[in-house]
Design a protein around this motif. Structure first.
Motif, PDB file in Angstrom:
ATOM      1  N   PHE A  48      -5.812  -0.570   0.773  1.00 62.37           N
ATOM      2  CA  PHE A  48      -5.376  -0.148   2.191  1.00 62.37           C
ATOM      3  C   PHE A  48      -4.739   1.921   1.535  1.00 62.37           C
ATOM      4  CE2 PHE A  48      -2.017   0.516   5.233  1.00 62.37           C
ATOM      5  CZ  PHE A  48      -2.310   0.509   6.177  1.00 62.37           C
ATOM      6  N   MET A  49      -3.470   0.894   0.553  1.00 59.61           N
ATOM      7  CA  MET A  49      -2.791   1.904   0.052  1.00 59.61           C
ATOM      8  C   MET A  49      -3.409   2.790  -0.612  1.00 59.61           C
ATOM      9  SD  MET A  49       0.733  -0.590  -1.128  1.00 59.61           S
ATOM     10  CE  MET A  49       1.953   0.700  -0.682  1.00 59.61           C
ATOM     11  N   ASP A  50      -3.763   2.547  -1.259  1.00 51.81           N
ATOM     12  CA  ASP A  50      -5.200   4.040  -2.092  1.00 51.81           C
ATOM     13  C   ASP A  50      -6.062   4.774  -0.097  1.00 51.81           C
ATOM     14  OD1 ASP A  50      -4.484   3.043  -4.415  1.00 51.81           O
ATOM     15  OD2 ASP A  50      -6.825   1.987  -5.019  1.00 51.81           O
ATOM     16  N   GLU A  51      -6.138   4.333   0.117  1.00 50.58           N
ATOM     17  CA  GLU A  51      -7.230   5.028   1.883  1.00 50.58           C
ATOM     18  C   GLU A  51      -5.552   5.793   2.056  1.00 50.58           C
ATOM     19  OE1 GLU A  51      -9.005   4.121   5.264  1.00 50.58           O
ATOM     20  OE2 GLU A  51      -8.867   2.795   3.763  1.00 50.58           O
ATOM     21  N   LYS A  52      -4.883   5.451   2.080  1.00 53.33           N
ATOM     22  CA  LYS A  52      -3.569   5.891   2.997  1.00 53.33           C
ATOM     23  C   LYS A  52      -3.070   6.755   1.864  1.00 53.33           C
ATOM     24  CE  LYS A  52      -3.625   4.352   6.827  1.00 53.33           C
ATOM     25  NZ  LYS A  52      -3.801   4.712   7.896  1.00 53.33           N
ATOM     26  N   GLY A  53      -3.226   7.062   0.725  1.00 47.67           N
ATOM     27  CA  GLY A  53      -2.858   8.109  -0.643  1.00 47.67           C
ATOM     28  C   GLY A  53      -0.889   7.733  -0.889  1.00 47.67           C
ATOM     29  N   TYR A  54      -1.007   5.716  -0.927  1.00 50.31           N
ATOM     30  CA  TYR A  54       0.656   6.586  -1.362  1.00 50.31           C
ATOM     31  C   TYR A  54       0.503   6.123  -2.910  1.00 50.31           C
ATOM     32  CZ  TYR A  54       1.996   3.497   3.254  1.00 50.31           C
ATOM     33  OH  TYR A  54       2.317   3.367   4.628  1.00 50.31           O
ATOM     34  N   PRO A  55       0.036   6.092  -3.935  1.00 58.20           N
ATOM     35  CA  PRO A  55      -0.079   6.358  -5.233  1.00 58.20           C
ATOM     36  C   PRO A  55      -0.054   7.548  -5.384  1.00 58.20           C
ATOM     37  CG  PRO A  55      -2.191   4.947  -4.280  1.00 58.20           C
ATOM     38  CD  PRO A  55      -1.213   5.357  -3.753  1.00 58.20           C
ATOM     39  N   ASP A  56       0.210   8.677  -4.508  1.00 65.19           N
ATOM     40  CA  ASP A  56       0.248   9.787  -5.117  1.00 65.19           C
ATOM     41  C   ASP A  56       2.551  10.131  -4.564  1.00 65.19           C
ATOM     42  OD1 ASP A  56      -2.645  10.588  -4.733  1.00 65.19           O
ATOM     43  OD2 ASP A  56      -2.183  11.544  -2.979  1.00 65.19           O
ATOM     44  N   TRP A  57       2.519   9.002  -3.848  1.00 68.11           N
ATOM     45  CA  TRP A  57       4.347   9.342  -4.000  1.00 68.11           C
ATOM     46  C   TRP A  57       4.947   7.975  -3.937  1.00 68.11           C
ATOM     47  CZ3 TRP A  57       6.766   7.349  -0.207  1.00 68.11           C
ATOM     48  CH2 TRP A  57       5.645   6.353   1.007  1.00 68.11           C
ATOM     49  N   LEU A  58       3.935   7.427  -3.687  1.00 70.75           N
ATOM     50  CA  LEU A  58       5.158   5.873  -3.752  1.00 70.75           C
ATOM     51  C   LEU A  58       5.856   5.958  -4.930  1.00 70.75           C
ATOM     52  CD1 LEU A  58       6.415   3.456  -1.995  1.00 70.75           C
ATOM     53  CD2 LEU A  58       4.158   2.212  -2.144  1.00 70.75           C
ATOM     54  N   PRO A  59       5.281   5.280  -5.903  1.00 69.49           N
ATOM     55  CA  PRO A  59       6.142   5.222  -7.251  1.00 69.49           C
ATOM     56  C   PRO A  59       6.848   6.199  -8.170  1.00 69.49           C
ATOM     57  CG  PRO A  59       3.634   5.120  -7.510  1.00 69.49           C
ATOM     58  CD  PRO A  59       3.861   5.771  -6.047  1.00 69.49           C
ATOM     59  N   ASN A  60       7.127   6.756  -7.771  1.00 64.39           N
ATOM     60  CA  ASN A  60       8.816   7.802  -7.463  1.00 64.39           C
ATOM     61  C   ASN A  60       9.172   7.876  -6.424  1.00 64.39           C
ATOM     62  OD1 ASN A  60       7.155   9.238  -9.828  1.00 64.39           O
ATOM     63  ND2 ASN A  60       6.394  11.249  -9.360  1.00 64.39           N
ATOM     64  N   PHE A  61       9.054   7.577  -6.091  1.00 63.30           N
ATOM     65  CA  PHE A  61       9.890   7.345  -4.630  1.00 63.30           C
ATOM     66  C   PHE A  61      10.981   6.174  -4.687  1.00 63.30           C
ATOM     67  CE2 PHE A  61      10.605   4.738  -0.353  1.00 63.30           C
ATOM     68  CZ  PHE A  61      11.981   5.929  -0.275  1.00 63.30           C
ATOM     69  N   LEU A  62       9.795   4.587  -5.195  1.00 61.14           N
ATOM     70  CA  LEU A  62      10.194   3.944  -5.829  1.00 61.14           C
ATOM     71  C   LEU A  62      11.450   4.087  -6.586  1.00 61.14           C
ATOM     72  CD1 LEU A  62       7.462   0.744  -5.459  1.00 61.14           C
ATOM     73  CD2 LEU A  62       9.520   1.882  -3.990  1.00 61.14           C
ATOM     74  N   LYS A  63      11.321   4.773  -7.781  1.00 65.14           N
ATOM     75  CA  LYS A  63      12.355   5.146  -8.947  1.00 65.14           C
ATOM     76  C   LYS A  63      13.361   6.110  -8.015  1.00 65.14           C
ATOM     77  CE  LYS A  63       8.993   4.292 -12.336  1.00 65.14           C
ATOM     78  NZ  LYS A  63       8.155   5.244 -12.947  1.00 65.14           N
ATOM     79  N   GLU A  64      13.440   6.876  -7.195  1.00 65.67           N
ATOM     80  CA  GLU A  64      14.602   7.421  -7.167  1.00 65.67           C
ATOM     81  C   GLU A  64      15.259   7.300  -6.666  1.00 65.67           C
ATOM     82  OE1 GLU A  64      12.441  10.669  -5.674  1.00 65.67           O
ATOM     83  OE2 GLU A  64      11.815  11.900  -7.432  1.00 65.67           O
ATOM     84  N   ASN A  65      14.926   5.929  -5.225  1.00 70.21           N
ATOM     85  CA  ASN A  65      16.205   5.563  -4.651  1.00 70.21           C
ATOM     86  C   ASN A  65      15.732   3.971  -4.512  1.00 70.21           C
ATOM     87  OD1 ASN A  65      15.680   7.345  -2.021  1.00 70.21           O
ATOM     88  ND2 ASN A  65      13.766   7.569  -2.412  1.00 70.21           N
ATOM     89  N   ASN A  66      15.434   3.569  -6.802  1.00 73.82           N
ATOM     90  CA  ASN A  66      15.579   1.553  -6.333  1.00 73.82           C
ATOM     91  C   ASN A  66      16.104   1.483  -6.215  1.00 73.82           C
ATOM     92  OD1 ASN A  66      17.050   0.758  -8.909  1.00 73.82           O
ATOM     93  ND2 ASN A  66      19.399   0.373  -7.554  1.00 73.82           N
ATOM     94  N   LEU A  67      14.114   1.719  -5.780  1.00 74.97           N
ATOM     95  CA  LEU A  67      14.053   0.166  -4.575  1.00 74.97           C
ATOM     96  C   LEU A  67      13.395  -0.786  -5.156  1.00 74.97           C
ATOM     97  CD1 LEU A  67      13.462   2.550  -1.297  1.00 74.97           C
ATOM     98  CD2 LEU A  67      15.110   1.348  -1.652  1.00 74.97           C
ATOM     99  N   ASP A  68      12.951  -2.448  -4.447  1.00 68.51           N
ATOM    100  CA  ASP A  68      12.150  -2.744  -5.107  1.00 68.51           C
ATOM    101  C   ASP A  68      12.160  -3.269  -6.302  1.00 68.51           C
ATOM    102  OD1 ASP A  68       9.259  -3.807  -3.304  1.00 68.51           O
ATOM    103  OD2 ASP A  68       8.995  -4.126  -5.206  1.00 68.51           O
TER     104      ASP A  68
END
Length: 465
Positions: free
Chosen positions: A440-460
């Protein structure tokens, strides 16, 4: 003056200053701030919250008289409101100035540019009262309406996860006190469980992203050292920790829950507890008013509350808040801000939580410390349990920063419920769930931005106790 009466007079004076009269001394007034917006009409769309909205309805005319701003209120139940709100926001109608902010949809609203950031208002001395102190709001509630440093809503009510229990039942079994860990929940439940008439433990089981199982199950996910994503931003719900968390959560309901508990929501559970047929109940803190209502409860004065128990590796709570936001297409943003500011003011929070029909789920720390609030809600250890649990709140308890969280959360709930009702074992269900989530997340394009977003915002990140 007699020292006793001097002390009482001083206490009353301090309370008045804290709850709404200090703005006069500081040279700010609602009348002056609203002068440019007299004659403006704002439209508000929100939920008919029974203890946070309903008690304030009669007070809105005070705001209108004080400011000259007309307020049209429209109330819709949560599902209908969500549908209408997205239609209005998506079509950019500008029909509503103030709207309900469901914190589980913050990321969606933020990325669609539907909600107006409020930060600039905070530093405007003409529009914002000196009493609007952001630090006076429960921090986790503010975190839930914050995205990348911008605040998109102001909370007006909130809750944590706590455990309600019947102390007399525990005492009869020689149990010293309430559970402080997941292991103790199981131990105590085993001793007090007496089916079919009396269940040892209850918590939500029906699928659902916010209202139901995924709300409380996440405490077990974090508690057993799991997380939604790994260090590379890939779904990690098939990890050993996530599988064990799901298995343990399901076993508690299977072994010690009420008959049919595999499909229970909060409604069935708080009803059972209020009837005295449930020994321990882990859920939203705001249900205490029901348990003290003589028309709805047979356990008035017979229950107590304790902070959310800890897992083997972590303790966390499902902090949640309802907020008000300004639609980006509103043409009356300043008037809308004045209304939100008033609605969440100390004075309104104080009155709405202490009058008949009001509720305890306020967001202002200073009001929680008033003698009147403590007198009304301080019994049964409820205030202590709620405040202590809020210390363990985290904005990423559920990953509502995902624009598709409502669908993702509901799907997680569906797989977890399959384990609870015995249709699948935890390993099978979580493996299938994780596979679905990756696709689902591959189809929605999450790998393009989520990894950096999590690291930048200290999430999960699983922060061990």
């Amino acid at each position: 003056m007699n020292k006793k009466y001097y002390f009482v007079f001083s206490l009353i004076l301090v309370s008045l200053l804290c709850l709404g009269f200090s703005t006069i001394a500081l040279g700010w007034s609602w009348e002056e701030a609203s002068e440019p917006y007299k004659g403006t009409t704002i439209n508000v769309l929100t939920i008919p919250h029974p203890t946070a909205i309903e008690p304030v309805k009669p007070l809105i005319q005070e705001f209108e008289k004080m400011t000259g701003i007309k307020v049209n209120m429209e109330y819709l139940e949560r599902v209908s409101l969500g549908t209408k709100q997205e239609m209005e926001l998506g079509a950019h109608t500008g029909a509503y100035d103030v709207m309900h902010m469901d914190t589980s949809k913050l990321s969606r609203y933020y990325r669609a540019d539907w909600a107006y950031p409020l930060n600039d208002f905070f530093d405007d001395p003409k529009l914002t009262s000196p009493e609007f102190v952001l630090d006076d709001f429960v921090k986790i509630y503010v975190d839930l309406v914050t995205m990348e440093g911008k605040i998109f809503g102001i909370p007006f009510t909130g809750e944590s996860t706590i455990i309600f229990y019947l102390p007399q039942v525990l005492e009869e079994k020689g149990i010293a006190g309430p559970p402080s860990t997941f292991e103790e929940i199981e131990d105590i439940a085993a001793k007090i469980h007496n089916p079919p008439d009396f269940a040892g433990f209850g918590t939500r089981a029906r699928r659902g992203e916010g209202m139901n199982v995924s709300c409380n199950w996440a405490a077990w996910l974090w508690g057993y050292g799991g997380s939604y994503f790994d260090e590379n931003g890939k779904p990690a719900l098939d990890s050993p920790e996530a599988i064990l968390a799901t298995q343990k959560y399901a076993e508690l309901i299977q072994k010690y829950g009420p008959p049919g508990g595999g499909d229970f929501t909060h409604y069935e559970l708080y009803t059972l507890f209020a009837q005295g047929n449930l020994g321990m109940y882990l859920d939203a803190s705001v249900f205490n008013g029901i348990f003290e209502d003589k028309t709805k409860s047979s356990v008035v004065g017979k229950w107590d509350a304790a902070p959310v128990p800890a897992g083997p590796k972590n303790r966390t709570t499902s902090a949640y808040s309802h907020a008000m936001m300004i639609a980006n297409d509103s043409k009356n943003k300043e008037a809308a801000w004045l209304f939100i500011q008033w609605f969440t003011s100390k004075d309104v929070q104080f009155r709405s939580s202490t009058i008949e029909g009001g509720g305890p789920g306020i967001v202002r720390l200073s009001v929680m410390e008033t003698p009147e609030y403590i007198a009304k809600w301080g019994s049964n250890n409820w205030i202590n349990a709620n405040v202590e649990s809020l210390k363990y709140g985290r904005s990423d308890y559920r990953p509502t920063y995902l624009p598709d969280w409502p669908q993702i959360g509901d799907t997680i709930g569906a797989y977890v419920q399959e384990v609870i009702v015995g249709e699948k074992n935890a390993e099978t269900a979580m493996t299938e769930l994780n596979k679905w989530l990756i696709e689902f997340m591959d189809e929605k394009g999450y790998p393009d931005w989520l990894p950096n977003f999590l690291k930048e915002n200290n999430l999960d990140i699983n922060r061990n106790m």
